[in-house]
Enzyme design. Structure first.
Site, PDB file in Angstrom:
ATOM      1  N   CYS A   5       6.381  -0.273   7.108  1.00 23.32           N
ATOM      2  CA  CYS A   5       5.966   0.868   6.285  1.00 23.32           C
ATOM      3  C   CYS A   5       7.105   1.255   5.348  1.00 23.32           C
ATOM      4  O   CYS A   5       8.262   1.300   5.783  1.00 23.32           O
ATOM      5  CB  CYS A   5       5.623   2.042   7.187  1.00 23.32           C
ATOM      6  SG  CYS A   5       5.167   3.543   6.304  1.00 23.32           S
ATOM      7  N   LEU A   6       6.789   1.551   4.092  1.00 19.78           N
ATOM      8  CA  LEU A   6       7.818   1.955   3.130  1.00 19.78           C
ATOM      9  C   LEU A   6       8.523   3.241   3.571  1.00 19.78           C
ATOM     10  O   LEU A   6       9.668   3.481   3.193  1.00 19.78           O
ATOM     11  CB  LEU A   6       7.206   2.151   1.735  1.00 19.78           C
ATOM     12  CG  LEU A   6       6.645   0.892   1.059  1.00 19.78           C
ATOM     13  CD1 LEU A   6       5.941   1.251  -0.235  1.00 19.78           C
ATOM     14  CD2 LEU A   6       7.744  -0.127   0.806  1.00 19.78           C
ATOM     15  N   HIS A  30      -3.808   1.164   7.822  1.00 13.39           N
ATOM     16  CA  HIS A  30      -2.467   1.757   7.790  1.00 13.39           C
ATOM     17  C   HIS A  30      -2.421   2.936   6.802  1.00 13.39           C
ATOM     18  O   HIS A  30      -1.947   4.026   7.130  1.00 13.39           O
ATOM     19  CB  HIS A  30      -1.469   0.671   7.384  1.00 13.39           C
ATOM     20  CG  HIS A  30      -0.050   1.121   7.238  1.00 13.39           C
ATOM     21  ND1 HIS A  30       0.967   0.604   8.003  1.00 13.39           N
ATOM     22  CD2 HIS A  30       0.534   2.023   6.399  1.00 13.39           C
ATOM     23  CE1 HIS A  30       2.109   1.187   7.648  1.00 13.39           C
ATOM     24  NE2 HIS A  30       1.876   2.048   6.671  1.00 13.39           N
ATOM     25  N   GLU A  31      -2.939   2.709   5.586  1.00  8.99           N
ATOM     26  CA  GLU A  31      -2.867   3.760   4.557  1.00  8.99           C
ATOM     27  C   GLU A  31      -3.790   4.929   4.891  1.00  8.99           C
ATOM     28  O   GLU A  31      -3.434   6.089   4.664  1.00  8.99           O
ATOM     29  CB  GLU A  31      -3.202   3.192   3.176  1.00  8.99           C
ATOM     30  CG  GLU A  31      -2.270   2.090   2.689  1.00  8.99           C
ATOM     31  CD  GLU A  31      -0.801   2.431   2.807  1.00  8.99           C
ATOM     32  OE1 GLU A  31      -0.433   3.609   2.684  1.00  8.99           O
ATOM     33  OE2 GLU A  31       0.000   1.502   3.055  1.00  8.99           O
ATOM     34  N   GLN A  36       3.158   9.927   1.104  1.00  9.28           N
ATOM     35  CA  GLN A  36       4.466   9.261   1.158  1.00  9.28           C
ATOM     36  C   GLN A  36       5.366   9.645  -0.013  1.00  9.28           C
ATOM     37  O   GLN A  36       6.578   9.412   0.046  1.00  9.28           O
ATOM     38  CB  GLN A  36       4.303   7.739   1.194  1.00  9.28           C
ATOM     39  CG  GLN A  36       3.664   7.245   2.497  1.00  9.28           C
ATOM     40  CD  GLN A  36       3.541   5.737   2.485  1.00  9.28           C
ATOM     41  OE1 GLN A  36       2.532   5.198   2.030  1.00  9.28           O
ATOM     42  NE2 GLN A  36       4.556   5.052   2.977  1.00  9.28           N
ATOM     43  N   GLY A  74       0.830  -1.197   0.000  1.00  9.77           N
ATOM     44  CA  GLY A  74       0.000   0.000   0.000  1.00  9.77           C
ATOM     45  C   GLY A  74       0.863   1.245   0.000  1.00  9.77           C
ATOM     46  O   GLY A  74       2.005   1.219   0.483  1.00  9.77           O
ATOM     47  N   HIS A  97      -2.184   7.268   7.246  1.00 12.28           N
ATOM     48  CA  HIS A  97      -1.233   8.193   6.613  1.00 12.28           C
ATOM     49  C   HIS A  97      -1.934   9.492   6.208  1.00 12.28           C
ATOM     50  O   HIS A  97      -1.346  10.568   6.271  1.00 12.28           O
ATOM     51  CB  HIS A  97      -0.620   7.565   5.353  1.00 12.28           C
ATOM     52  CG  HIS A  97       0.598   6.725   5.610  1.00 12.28           C
ATOM     53  ND1 HIS A  97       1.717   7.198   6.254  1.00 12.28           N
ATOM     54  CD2 HIS A  97       0.876   5.438   5.283  1.00 12.28           C
ATOM     55  CE1 HIS A  97       2.632   6.241   6.316  1.00 12.28           C
ATOM     56  NE2 HIS A  97       2.142   5.155   5.740  1.00 12.28           N
TER      57      HIS A  97
HETATM   58 ZN   LIG Z   1       3.049   3.321   5.605  1.00  8.75          ZN
END
Ligand SMILES: [Zn+2]
Length: 157
Positions: free
Chosen positions: A90-91, A132-133, A51, A46, A136
């Site tokens: 998380c990226l 999670h997304e 991000q 995701g 953000h």
């Molecule tokens: Zn993330």
């Protein structure tokens, strides 16, 4: 199509709240296409627009299940059931992981790239990823959602 650079946690933009999308135009479609490329290149499940430095309520998800690749614009969780405690990463927080407390199942509504509303639901990884997304978009990262007694784990490389 193009890859975008993923912002990491030192970047203060990750703490900001993303804005509603009102224009479903070519600029949005390019953003979505770039986010898809960036998600797959990073081998993630995701990605939220913040991000890559864009404060818009745009998310892409592919958790490798029957839902396939999804574009979520102005998404909102409408129902949640149960609990799950699973490891999450998380990226934007490379090398960090931790066990979070999330709903076991969620249902959400979102707009597609043409502005049409749709609904989807799922459990397990899909539910975790949606939560999670969407966090953000509120400037929240998973380390703020750890299950009780859990701490952030840092891998060596
Ligand atoms: Zn993330």
């Amino acid at each position: 199509m193009a890859y975008r650079i993923i912002k990491t946690e030192e970047n203060p933009i990750l703490k900001k709240i993303s804005k509603q999308v009102t224009d479903f135009d070519e600029k949005l479609w390019t953003l979505l296409d770039d986010m898809k490329d960036t998600l797959y290149k990073a081998d993630g499940v995701g990605l939220a627009a913040v991000q890559i430095g864009i404060l818009k309520r745009v998310v892409v998800i592919d958790t490798g299940d029957d839902h396939g690749f999804l574009e979520l614009i102005n998404p909102e969780i409408t129902e949640r059931k149960g609990e799950q405690r699973e490891i999450e990463g998380c990226l934007s927080l490379p090398r960090k992981s931790g066990v979070t407390l999330r709903p076991r199942w969620v249902k959400f509504k979102a707009q597609d790239r043409n502005g049409n509303w749709y609904e989807a639901e799922g459990e397990g990884l899909f539910a975790r990823c949606v939560c999670h997304e969407l966090d953000h978009l509120e400037g929240i990262v998973f380390t703020q959602k750890l299950a009780e007694g859990e701490r952030v784990r840092i891998s060596e490389d």
